[in-house]
Write a protein that holds these residues in place. Structure first.
Motif, PDB file in Angstrom:
ATOM      1  N   MET A 213      41.581  43.133  46.692  1.00  0.00           N
ATOM      2  CA  MET A 213      40.954  41.858  47.022  1.00  0.00           C
ATOM      3  C   MET A 213      40.225  41.348  45.786  1.00  0.00           C
ATOM      4  SD  MET A 213      38.046  41.086  49.929  1.00  0.00           S
ATOM      5  CE  MET A 213      37.815  39.432  50.594  1.00  0.00           C
TER       6      MET A 213
ATOM      7  N   PRO B 251      43.734  38.279  49.000  1.00  0.00           N
ATOM      8  CA  PRO B 251      42.595  37.543  49.550  1.00  0.00           C
ATOM      9  C   PRO B 251      41.536  37.355  48.471  1.00  0.00           C
ATOM     10  CG  PRO B 251      42.627  39.803  50.361  1.00  0.00           C
ATOM     11  CD  PRO B 251      43.911  39.600  49.630  1.00  0.00           C
TER      12      PRO B 251
ATOM     13  N   ARG C  51      37.260  45.458  51.589  1.00  0.00           N
ATOM     14  CA  ARG C  51      38.255  45.884  50.602  1.00  0.00           C
ATOM     15  C   ARG C  51      38.116  47.375  50.322  1.00  0.00           C
ATOM     16  NH1 ARG C  51      36.146  43.956  44.609  1.00  0.00           N
ATOM     17  NH2 ARG C  51      33.924  44.380  44.929  1.00  0.00           N
TER      18      ARG C  51
END
Length: 373
Positions: free
Chosen positions: A225, A258, A219
């Motif tokens: 994220m 995510p 990230r």
């Protein structure tokens, strides 16, 4: 910040008002911002042949990772400004003849993976768009000690002004790329990731170098994220509660990001899998933290890591973290883990030694022809 505004040519490097600039001053075209940060600027073949043959290489530009607020031009401007201060390069103003043109060569002083060519182009452009740059290699290529892999031609003063900033970035990036390449090769088929353990204000540059070296980016920051780590888990009262809170937040905000959760024991892995089997979740990756156990002889025990990977059974991506080094990463990669993250890729970088040397003979020949030497 005023130092980041470059709308006026020479704004960062203008000498003091009382300086004698009738003889010594930067070239008139200095310090304009380029129209494109990745504009290719190379010497024409006729000019190259006139100054000694060098096989030009068309650069393949691996662009930096994206970031919504990071301004790479501003970072370059700040690096140049901290060097120039409020007077500019007083040594060059005192010693380098006005408008004298020279050629300088990039030389590798040790073996390694070169990185930062595209960024060097941006810096030279920002200092003086008329400087002509040519490379005989590309970002990501391996070079050997003693290799001349690039050259820049133009106003001597502006080359010297850009020199240290270019080399600082290029040496750091090449060091990161060299280590990333070694780690990525050893870890295969697992992918190597860096972390957020980067130099302040150089995160994009550091992560760019990892990409050039063959690694992949984790990230970029806190925004792209969801990463549930030990402190989040402790505050939430456990792994399941933390995941539940994340799922509720993402649904409420209509966000698709995510999600990674850190686990430190096989019991926590089981808790995560139990939660995921009973709930609709956005979970995409499970971090297996410190499941690589160091042994007294310098080896590592990956038994727990391998067992965790088998428990997850490819239902989610897996990431090994902790006790990862160039000596251990191969064994870690053989467990079947998807990713291996290592903060050392960027926080313990050893710069690759590179120099930029002016062709003195050419400088003197040009100087004699123009009565400037």
């Amino acid at each position: 910040m005023a130092i980041l505004r470059l709308s006026t040519p020479g704004a960062l490097f203008r000498p003091p008002a009382d300086a004698n600039t009738s003889t010594f001053q930067p070239c008139a075209s200095s310090f304009l911002i380029p129209s494109s940060p990745f504009r290719k600027r190379s010497l024409s073949m006729s000019a190259v042949e006139a100054r000694g043959s060098m096989m030009p290489v068309e650069p393949i530009v691996l662009k930096p990772p994206s970031h919504p607020t990071y301004d790479l031009k501003a970072v370059i401007a700040l690096a140049l400004a901290e060097d120039a201060g409020d007077r500019g390069d007083v040594t060059s103003l005192a010693t380098v003849p006005s408008n004298m043109e020279v050629e300088a060569h990039f030389i590798a002083k040790e073996d390694g993976v070169i990185a930062g060519i595209a960024l060097a182009e941006m810096i030279f452009d920002q200092v003086d768009p008329s400087l002509k740059v040519e490379w005989s290699t590309r970002d990501g290529n391996y070079i050997h000690k003693g290799t001349k892999f690039g050259k820049v031609y133009g106003c001597a003063h502006n080359i010297v002004v850009a020199e240290r900033v270019v080399l600082n970035f290029m040496q750091r990036m090449s060091g990161i790329a060299t280590f990333s390449k070694a780690m990525a090769d050893a870890a295969y088929p697992a992918c190597v990731l860096e972390t957020r353990k980067t130099a302040p204000c150089l995160r994009l540059v550091d992560k760019w170098a990892v990409l050039i070296g063959g690694g992949k980016n984790h990230r970029m920051g806190l925004f792209d994220m969801v990463m549930i780590k030990d402190n989040h888990i402790s505050i939430a009262g456990g792994v399941a509660n933390a995941l539940k809170g994340v799922d509720a937040f993402l649904e409420q905000k209509s966000l698709k990001l995510p999600v990674e959760v850190e686990t430190r024991t096989l019991q926590e892995v089981e808790e995560v899998l139990d939660y995921a089997s009973q709930n609709r979740t956005s979970l995409t990756r499970i971090m297996l933290d410190n499941m690589v156990i160091p042994l007294p002889d310098g080896d590592v025990d990956v038994t727990m890591l391998k067992e965790a990977v088998e428990m997850i059974d490819r239902r989610y991506e897996t990431e090994a973290s902790g006790n990862v080094s160039l000596e251990t990463v191969k064994k870690v990669g053989e467990t079947g883990v998807t990713y291996i993250s290592s903060g050392a890729l960027t926080h313990s970088v050893k710069a690759l030694d590179i120099s930029l040397k002016i062709d003195t003979d050419l400088a003197l020949r040009v100087g004699r022809r123009t009565n400037r030497a």
